[in-house]
Enzyme design. Structure first.
Site, PDB file in Angstrom:
ATOM      1  N   LYS A  65      58.184 -70.785  80.244  1.00  0.00           N
ATOM      2  CA  LYS A  65      59.262 -70.165  81.016  1.00  0.00           C
ATOM      3  C   LYS A  65      58.864 -68.750  81.403  1.00  0.00           C
ATOM      4  CE  LYS A  65      64.273 -69.288  80.903  1.00  0.00           C
ATOM      5  NZ  LYS A  65      65.456 -69.186  80.021  1.00  0.00           N
ATOM      6  N   SER A  85      67.062 -62.906  89.061  1.00  0.00           N
ATOM      7  CA  SER A  85      67.370 -61.498  88.829  1.00  0.00           C
ATOM      8  C   SER A  85      67.863 -60.886  90.137  1.00  0.00           C
ATOM      9  CB  SER A  85      66.132 -60.752  88.331  1.00  0.00           C
ATOM     10  OG  SER A  85      66.406 -59.378  88.182  1.00  0.00           O
ATOM     11  N   GLN A 136      67.378 -52.800  74.638  1.00  0.00           N
ATOM     12  CA  GLN A 136      67.108 -53.267  73.278  1.00  0.00           C
ATOM     13  C   GLN A 136      65.837 -52.623  72.718  1.00  0.00           C
ATOM     14  OE1 GLN A 136      67.035 -54.991  76.133  1.00  0.00           O
ATOM     15  NE2 GLN A 136      68.216 -56.879  76.016  1.00  0.00           N
ATOM     16  N   ARG A 144      60.642 -65.948  72.171  1.00  0.00           N
ATOM     17  CA  ARG A 144      61.674 -66.660  71.406  1.00  0.00           C
ATOM     18  C   ARG A 144      62.173 -67.887  72.161  1.00  0.00           C
ATOM     19  NH1 ARG A 144      63.158 -61.491  70.486  1.00  0.00           N
ATOM     20  NH2 ARG A 144      65.006 -61.577  71.814  1.00  0.00           N
ATOM     21  N   ASP A 145      62.262 -67.784  73.486  1.00  0.00           N
ATOM     22  CA  ASP A 145      62.671 -68.949  74.281  1.00  0.00           C
ATOM     23  C   ASP A 145      61.729 -70.126  74.043  1.00  0.00           C
ATOM     24  OD1 ASP A 145      64.947 -67.952  75.493  1.00  0.00           O
ATOM     25  OD2 ASP A 145      63.883 -67.143  77.219  1.00  0.00           O
ATOM     26  N   HIS A 204      65.641 -54.170  84.906  1.00  0.00           N
ATOM     27  CA  HIS A 204      66.458 -52.975  84.715  1.00  0.00           C
ATOM     28  C   HIS A 204      66.101 -52.226  83.428  1.00  0.00           C
ATOM     29  CE1 HIS A 204      68.623 -54.589  88.070  1.00  0.00           C
ATOM     30  NE2 HIS A 204      69.641 -53.746  87.969  1.00  0.00           N
ATOM     31  N   GLN A 231      67.244 -57.391  68.837  1.00  0.00           N
ATOM     32  CA  GLN A 231      66.189 -58.400  69.009  1.00  0.00           C
ATOM     33  C   GLN A 231      65.890 -59.164  67.714  1.00  0.00           C
ATOM     34  OE1 GLN A 231      64.329 -58.684  72.407  1.00  0.00           O
ATOM     35  NE2 GLN A 231      66.489 -58.194  72.458  1.00  0.00           N
ATOM     36  N   HIS A 255      62.808 -58.666  82.982  1.00  0.00           N
ATOM     37  CA  HIS A 255      63.392 -57.569  82.213  1.00  0.00           C
ATOM     38  C   HIS A 255      63.247 -56.298  83.045  1.00  0.00           C
ATOM     39  CE1 HIS A 255      64.593 -56.609  77.843  1.00  0.00           C
ATOM     40  NE2 HIS A 255      65.385 -57.541  78.329  1.00  0.00           N
ATOM     41  N   HIS A 276      73.680 -62.368  85.404  1.00  0.00           N
ATOM     42  CA  HIS A 276      72.483 -62.645  84.613  1.00  0.00           C
ATOM     43  C   HIS A 276      72.640 -63.904  83.766  1.00  0.00           C
ATOM     44  CE1 HIS A 276      68.651 -61.342  82.900  1.00  0.00           C
ATOM     45  NE2 HIS A 276      69.105 -61.694  81.715  1.00  0.00           N
ATOM     46  N   ASN A 297      64.540 -68.111  86.081  1.00  0.00           N
ATOM     47  CA  ASN A 297      65.461 -66.998  85.935  1.00  0.00           C
ATOM     48  C   ASN A 297      65.742 -66.440  87.322  1.00  0.00           C
ATOM     49  OD1 ASN A 297      64.920 -63.583  85.178  1.00  0.00           O
ATOM     50  ND2 ASN A 297      66.771 -64.637  84.626  1.00  0.00           N
TER      51      ASN A 297
END
Length: 730
Positions: free
Chosen positions: A86, A528, A235, A111-112, A92, A309, A90, A44, A526
């Site tokens: 971007k 995955s 999280q 946040r990215d 899993h 987080q 998420h 990841h 990303n």
């Protein structure tokens, strides 16, 4: 604690990788150091199976300011404005705990974006679930949609578009891909590269807890029958705190206090500190006693690997610490000087006045193992001449079946749970080809879309990769935008299996070919992997998020028919390709065969010509033709505009079913009024663009010459019935 082979395996580190770790650091790692390697070397975070192939993707054009390698990509949209965007997975966490998994996926991608100085202006999502008949699907769908809506609505960023799909390949491994888009001034973009020695390292945001420990490692492994036991690695999000963090960061960014800034996302404090320091070719020293913790007696291991987080790591000009602290205290957030940058090129961690970890940063970043995995070439299915009695499939009944199928049913049950208009700049929301968001205070906007087509990619990964980029391109063109760049989320099974790795390699090849030809580069994304359970992988699912610019919102286009008495034309040639079509899959029950071919020359030519016609205000409405074919796309235009159409099939060389339901690419439906018809047709002919006259708009019915006549209200009821009945079932 003694490091045993079992402990090494539990950390997702292979025996040969453990030997390499010892060689790189010149000692056996302690438990904390092993955990740090587990976080940084997992799939990841390291992209160790995909990095070789990702390098083949085009990442630049004249509009790209920042490509892959930062928190998000950045493109120039003129007037000193830039768009930051971007998409990330998420998957899993959302299968284990759907509400929090989806919510924190939204929080992380936001946040990215604001880490780079941008105020988020839009959220999108691509969510895939198992068969609607699977016992887990309804609960997972409910939880994920609630989580996306709960986080986005509370933080006050509009969720403007997305897609929801069902397929049995996702029965035990759903996909939740979240995309965020932000707006920033070109001269106020912030980066994560650390600079300067002895600069203070600052922790801001929420306190650190024990949630999310080993979250990144969990996302880099297959599920087994004990997936429920992984709940502690999911999280827990708090959108209200994230809103405070967003405002505090953007306030601090107004001056020159920040040297670098990094979101504590996957692998938490470990990845953020290591990435900042290694990008700057520096070292970093952290005093773990300074970490704000919300739970008692947290160990260094827990603090470094927690994925709690709403946290950020900053390097701030030492002269600005007090003024920066005042901002975060004002917003009710923690602000702690936890360390400093050094010239050692090491990560040094101290706790209770002892050095508890010392690792060379190069071992955690530059020296990550990169694999050249074996892969198997896809055996592309051949198109067989099927002996189908088309007369037994009435056209109207076939259309109804497609309209009421889970993947094609109207999705208002989903998007009505999202606030799409908060911030007041959403011009087009869910239901069109692309969402459109105004640049605040200006008469220009960005078009945004997200798409996937897993069944095409499963049938032929190269063609599927080309197709999904092309469809993204068409969706942006259809609202009058100039496509600029994409972000991708590449969802696949276990890369250690030759067949899965082959799907990945060939999909990336197809994506790359389309992006190069269309000048549509990849600026972020990303990968995955390991989306499989009990040895059963998902279908290869590359998700593409695209962004385009509408320079003048007065020329923006929608897909709803505007007036009675106008003409409907089909741009692009219809050959009647039915393999992998919704007609074959939902009506006939055939799911094999090749996807439709993708001619990138036609994609570009047809798209640019439609774009030109839109810019000259010669068209009333536009809709791209993709899943479901011409008749399905036309029905959507009629239902959204509440105006009917009478059509006649202009091509007698192929069967009516092939013409109406075929999914040939590079096609658009356009509505042209009487006064513009001649000019539009002359322009198409002058540019050698193939087109056909399909029919004429009329009051409130969809009519196929001598075949059927149905009221639009009935079509709307059929199309909206599936979700209503699905959640009434026990």
């Amino acid at each position: 604690m003694e490091i045993t082979p079992e402990i090494i395996d539990r950390h997702g580190i292979k025996p040969e990788e453990y030997k390499k770790i010892i060689s790189l650091i010149g000692k056996k790692p302690n438990m904390l150091e092993l955990g740090i390697f587990s976080a940084m070397w997992n799939e990841h975070c390291s992209y160790k199976s995909s990095k070789k192939y990702l390098k083949s993707l085009p990442t630049k054009n004249e509009k790209v300011i920042q490509g892959p390698g930062e928190n998000a990509g950045v493109i120039d949209i003129g007037d000193n404005d830039a768009i930051v965007f971007k998409i990330e997975s998420h998957n899993h966490p959302s299968f284990i705990e759907p509400y929090q998994g989806a919510a924190t996926g939204v929080g992380g991608i936001l946040r990215d974006v604001f880490t780079m100085g941008a105020r988020p202006i839009a959220i999108l999502n691509s969510i895939h679930f198992g068969s609607h008949e699977h016992p887990k699907t309804k609960n997972l769908l409910n939880g994920v949609v609630s989580g996306i809506g709960g986080y986005g609505n509370c933080i006050g960023v509009p969720t403007v578009g997305g897609e929801v799909k069902f397929d049995s390949s996702y029965n035990e491994n759903i996909l939740v891909n979240a995309m965020a888009v932000g707006l920033v001034k070109k001269d106020k973009i912030f980066y994560s590269k650390a600079k300067g020695y002895n600069q203070p390292v600052i922790y801001v945001g929420s306190k650190t807890g024990r949630d999310g420990i080993h979250g990144a490692s969990m996302a880099s492994a297959e599920f087994d029958e004990n997936a429920e036991s992984k709940k502690p690695t999911v999280q827990v999000g708090d959108p209200f705190t994230e809103k405070l963090l967003l405002e505090a960061c953007l306030e601090l960014m107004k001056d020159d206090s920040i040297i670098s800034i990094q979101d504590m996302g996957a692998a938490g404090l470990t990845s953020s500190s290591i990435e900042m320091a290694s990008k700057g070719n520096l070292g970093i020293e952290i005093n773990l006693n300074k970490i704000p913790c919300r739970e008692k007696k947290m160990t260094p291991y827990e603090m470094m690997l927690s994925e709690s987080q709403e946290r950020m790591l900053l390097i701030i000009n030492s002269e600005k610490i007090e003024s920066a602290k005042k901002i975060f205290v004002k917003w009710g957030l923690d602000f702690s000087v936890i360390g400093k940058t050094t010239n050692t090129k090491n990560l040094i961690l101290n706790f209770n006045d002892e050095e508890v970890a010392k690792l060379p940063l190069s071992a955690l970043s530059d020296d990550v193992p990169i694999y050249d995995r074996k892969w198997e070439k896809n055996k592309a299915p051949l198109k067989k001449k099927l002996q189908i009695d088309y007369k037994s499939f009435k056209i109207l009944e076939s259309l109804k079946k497609i309209l009421m199928s889970p993947n094609n049913a109207e999705k208002s049950w989903v998007w009505e749970q999202y606030d799409q208009t908060v911030m007041g700049d959403t011009i087009q929301k869910s239901g069109g080809d692309s969402a459109v968001v105004r640049i605040h205070g200006k008469n220009k906007g960005v078009a945004i879309t997200v798409d996937s087509s897993a069944h095409y990619c499963l049938a032929n990964p190269i063609i599927g990769g080309k197709q999904i980029v092309s469809e993204c391109w068409r969706n942006l063109i259809s609202v009058g935008a100039s496509p600029i760049a994409i972000t991708n989320c590449l969802n696949f099974g276990n890369p250690e299996k030759d067949k899965i790795m082959g799907q990945f390699v060939e999909c990336v090849d197809g994506i790359s070919q389309a992006c190069v030809y269309l000048d549509f580069p990849v600026v972020s994304g990303n990968v995955s992997f390991y989306n499989e359970t009990k040895n059963k992988a998902i279908s290869p699912t590359p998700t593409i998020g695209g962004v385009g610019l509408i320079k003048n919102l007065d020329t923006m286009m929608t897909n709803n028919i505007k007036e009675i008495g106008s003409f409907i034309l089909v741009i692009g040639k219809t050959l009647g390709h039915l393999n992998q079509s919704e007609f074959f899959r939902e009506v006939v029950g055939i799911k094999d065969g090749p996807p439709p071919a993708v001619n990138l020359f036609n994609e570009k030519n047809n798209g640019l010509l439609v774009q030109n016609l839109i810019s000259k205000k010669l068209l009333n409405s536009v809709h791209d033709v993709s899943s479901g074919g011409i008749l399905f796309a036309l029905t959507e235009m009629c239902m959204s505009g509440n105006i009917g159409v009478k059509i006649k099939i202009p091509n007698n060389k192929i069967m009516p079913h092939e013409y109406l339901f075929g999914e040939d690419q590079s096609r658009y439906l356009i509505e042209v009024n009487e006064k513009n018809k001649n000019e539009v047709c002359k322009t198409l002919e002058k540019n050698s663009i193939f087109y056909e006259m399909l029919g004429k708009t009329q009051k409130d019915s969809l009519v196929l010459d001598k075949e059927f006549n149905i009221k639009l209200n009935d079509l709307v009821e059929i199309n909206s019935s599936w979700f209503k009945s699905y959640f009434k079932e026990n």
